[in-house]
Enzyme design. Structure first.
Site, PDB file in Angstrom:
ATOM      1  N   HIS A  98       5.061   5.172   7.353  1.00  0.00           N
ATOM      2  CA  HIS A  98       6.292   5.053   6.572  1.00  0.00           C
ATOM      3  C   HIS A  98       6.253   6.104   5.461  1.00  0.00           C
ATOM      4  CE1 HIS A  98       9.781   3.302   4.821  1.00  0.00           C
ATOM      5  NE2 HIS A  98       9.177   2.900   3.722  1.00  0.00           N
ATOM      6  N   GLY A 132      12.824  -9.379  -2.659  1.00  0.00           N
ATOM      7  CA  GLY A 132      12.544 -10.811  -2.533  1.00  0.00           C
ATOM      8  C   GLY A 132      13.800 -11.664  -2.646  1.00  0.00           C
TER       9      GLY A 132
HETATM   10  O1  TXD Z   1      10.142  -0.050   4.178  1.00  0.00           O
HETATM   11  C1  TXD Z   1       9.459  -0.567   3.333  1.00  0.00           C
HETATM   12  N1  TXD Z   1       8.315  -1.137   3.646  1.00  0.00           N
HETATM   13  C2  TXD Z   1       9.899  -0.552   1.925  1.00  0.00           C
HETATM   14  C3  TXD Z   1       8.960  -0.954   0.916  1.00  0.00           C
HETATM   15  C4  TXD Z   1      11.218  -0.194   1.547  1.00  0.00           C
HETATM   16  C5  TXD Z   1      11.615  -0.287   0.244  1.00  0.00           C
HETATM   17  C6  TXD Z   1      10.735  -0.732  -0.829  1.00  0.00           C
HETATM   18  N2  TXD Z   1       9.401  -0.959  -0.422  1.00  0.00           N
HETATM   19  C7  TXD Z   1       8.409  -1.504  -1.352  1.00  0.00           C
HETATM   20  O2  TXD Z   1       8.586  -2.904  -1.460  1.00  0.00           O
HETATM   21  C8  TXD Z   1       8.481  -1.031  -2.772  1.00  0.00           C
HETATM   22  O3  TXD Z   1       7.925   0.245  -2.911  1.00  0.00           O
HETATM   23  C9  TXD Z   1       7.655  -2.095  -3.464  1.00  0.00           C
HETATM   24  O4  TXD Z   1       6.265  -1.821  -3.303  1.00  0.00           O
HETATM   25  C10 TXD Z   1       7.996  -3.360  -2.680  1.00  0.00           C
HETATM   26  C11 TXD Z   1       8.937  -4.315  -3.423  1.00  0.00           C
HETATM   27  O5  TXD Z   1      10.112  -3.654  -3.773  1.00  0.00           O
HETATM   28  P1  TXD Z   1      11.175  -4.339  -4.764  1.00  0.00           P
HETATM   29  O6  TXD Z   1      12.301  -3.402  -4.893  1.00  0.00           O
HETATM   30  O7  TXD Z   1      11.432  -5.738  -4.361  1.00  0.00           O
HETATM   31  O8  TXD Z   1      10.329  -4.332  -6.115  1.00  0.00           O
HETATM   32  P2  TXD Z   1      10.531  -5.259  -7.411  1.00  0.00           P
HETATM   33  O9  TXD Z   1      11.961  -5.572  -7.642  1.00  0.00           O
HETATM   34  O10 TXD Z   1       9.745  -4.641  -8.512  1.00  0.00           O
HETATM   35  O11 TXD Z   1       9.828  -6.629  -6.982  1.00  0.00           O
HETATM   36  C12 TXD Z   1       8.447  -6.740  -6.841  1.00  0.00           C
HETATM   37  C13 TXD Z   1       8.062  -8.089  -7.382  1.00  0.00           C
HETATM   38  C14 TXD Z   1       8.331  -8.235  -8.881  1.00  0.00           C
HETATM   39  O12 TXD Z   1       9.169  -9.341  -9.124  1.00  0.00           O
HETATM   40  C15 TXD Z   1       6.940  -8.426  -9.465  1.00  0.00           C
HETATM   41  O13 TXD Z   1       6.894  -9.292 -10.599  1.00  0.00           O
HETATM   42  C16 TXD Z   1       6.214  -9.033  -8.272  1.00  0.00           C
HETATM   43  O14 TXD Z   1       6.657  -8.283  -7.181  1.00  0.00           O
HETATM   44  N3  TXD Z   1       4.765  -8.986  -8.426  1.00  0.00           N
HETATM   45  C17 TXD Z   1       3.969  -9.947  -7.953  1.00  0.00           C
HETATM   46  N4  TXD Z   1       4.240 -11.070  -7.270  1.00  0.00           N
HETATM   47  C18 TXD Z   1       3.210 -11.863  -6.948  1.00  0.00           C
HETATM   48  N5  TXD Z   1       1.929 -11.585  -7.283  1.00  0.00           N
HETATM   49  C19 TXD Z   1       1.633 -10.472  -7.979  1.00  0.00           C
HETATM   50  N6  TXD Z   1       0.362 -10.196  -8.300  1.00  0.00           N
HETATM   51  C20 TXD Z   1       2.672  -9.600  -8.340  1.00  0.00           C
HETATM   52  N7  TXD Z   1       2.723  -8.436  -9.021  1.00  0.00           N
HETATM   53  C21 TXD Z   1       4.008  -8.057  -9.072  1.00  0.00           C
END
Ligand code: TXD
Length: 314
Positions: free
Chosen positions: A177, A14
């Site tokens: 994926h 993000g």
């Molecule tokens: O190719 C692809 N599609 C991907 C996908 C490649 C790499 C990573 N991929 C996936 O993206 C990974 O397996 C995760 O499922 C997501 C997000 O990865 P990221 O590295 O950004 O994870 P983080 O740093 O944990 O960030 C996720 C954020 C975190 O700040 C949480 O607090 C937030 O999501 N979060 C939420 N936001 C809004 N609403 C809710 N309910 C919520 N729950 C957690």
């Protein structure tokens, strides 16, 4: 008036999304996260606001935990959820991320009913399915980001192997994926030269295998979390093609309704993204071996999706 981009999830991916969207002046940016992380996303937004004079961009960047602030967004990119830890498969994230994506989809439907939505959360092919089912959005407005990244990895590894510019490596990766994804060596070229004329079978197989396991390779090295720079850039490519009506043809998880013999599933296929959203799926004439691999990857996606019992709200 500037476009509005809502980033649901202000974690690793993000925050890079926010930086790239600002630098490319795609619009004003709202970073949304859970209430416990409201201050951190406000801090990230402020940091990006203060980076603007050096980064040379005009964009309003804000952080929030109130869905009302994403109202009317033109693009929504969803990374909300948990990432993998070493030893976890993408499917291990299923149960927890289904709940999160369902809640996100309900809120996006309410606040930004016309948005073009790019889902990034894993397990990707199932999460984009859940988002579309719960939101009831048309298939043109919901895509999953994976193919752009898997293709970028494929291209990067080929460029490394041959010592050539990544810019001249063209190809695509189809399917889900995960380890069943289908890189297509037969249709990959380097400056117009077929890859199959440049590398022998074992070398190509090695690159195919590395591409399939590229995400896991990074998870192991990082020790915590998964890749974030390359996934963010990949999602920005899709958002930008929509916002600027570029009509790029990129591999993305799109809802197939008969294409490639797949019905009712999101899987990675070449698709055109323009002002109409996901405007068209392009079908490749695959040979029998490629067809068999695609059918295997579709089975893997179908199996994961079958575990997602979601209530459609539309
Ligand atoms: O190719 C692809 N599609 C991907 C996908 C490649 C790499 C990573 N991929 C996936 O993206 C990974 O397996 C995760 O499922 C997501 C997000 O990865 P990221 O590295 O950004 O994870 P983080 O740093 O944990 O960030 C996720 C954020 C975190 O700040 C949480 O607090 C937030 O999501 N979060 C939420 N936001 C809004 N609403 C809710 N309910 C919520 N729950 C957690």
């Amino acid at each position: 008036m500037r476009k509005k981009i809502a980033l649901i999830g202000g974690g690793q991916i993000g925050q890079i999304l926010a930086m790239l969207a600002a630098q490319r002046e795609l619009g004003d940016i709202v970073i949304f996260d859970i209430p416990q992380l409201e201050n951190p996303v406000k801090g990230k937004a402020l940091d990006l606001t203060e980076m603007a004079p050096c980064g040379d961009y005009d964009a309003k960047v804000t952080g929030t935990s109130d869905y009302k602030d994403i109202a009317g967004a033109d693009v929504v990119i969803v990374t909300a959820g948990l990432p993998r830890k070493p030893g976890m498969s993408r499917e291990d994230l299923l149960a927890v991320n289904i709940k999160i994506i369902s809640e996100v989809a309900r809120n996006v439907k309410q606040q930004a009913p016309n948005a073009f939505c790019v889902i990034v959360t894993n397990p990707l092919d199932a999460m984009v399915y859940v988002f579309q089912k719960v939101s009831g959005f048309p298939k043109s407005k919901v895509v999953g980001m994976a193919g752009v990244l898997d293709t970028a990895r494929w291209r990067a590894f080929i460029a490394l192997e041959l010592g050539v510019s990544v810019e001249d490596v063209a190809g695509t990766v189809l399917g889900g994926h995960g380890p069943t994804m289908v890189p297509l060596p037969r249709l990959t070229t380097v400056g117009g030269v077929p890859l199959t004329d440049l590398l022998d079978k074992p070398a190509i197989e090695r690159i195919v295998d590395r591409t399939k396991e590229a995400g896991t390779e990074i998870v192991k090295l990082l020790g915590t979390g998964s890749a974030f720079f390359s996934p963010a850039w990949s999602a920005i490519i899709m958002a930008e093609s929509y916002l600027k009506d570029k009509k790029r043809v990129v591999a993305c998880a799109a809802l197939c309704e008969g294409e490639y013999g797949v019905k009712g599933l999101f899987i990675g296929v070449p698709a055109r993204i323009g002002a109409g959203g996901m405007e068209k799926i392009y079908e490749i004439s695959l040979n029998d071996g490629e067809k068999a691999m695609l059918s295997k990857t579709a089975d893997a996606v179908r199996q994961t999706v079958a575990e997602c019992k979601v209530e459609a709200t539309a």
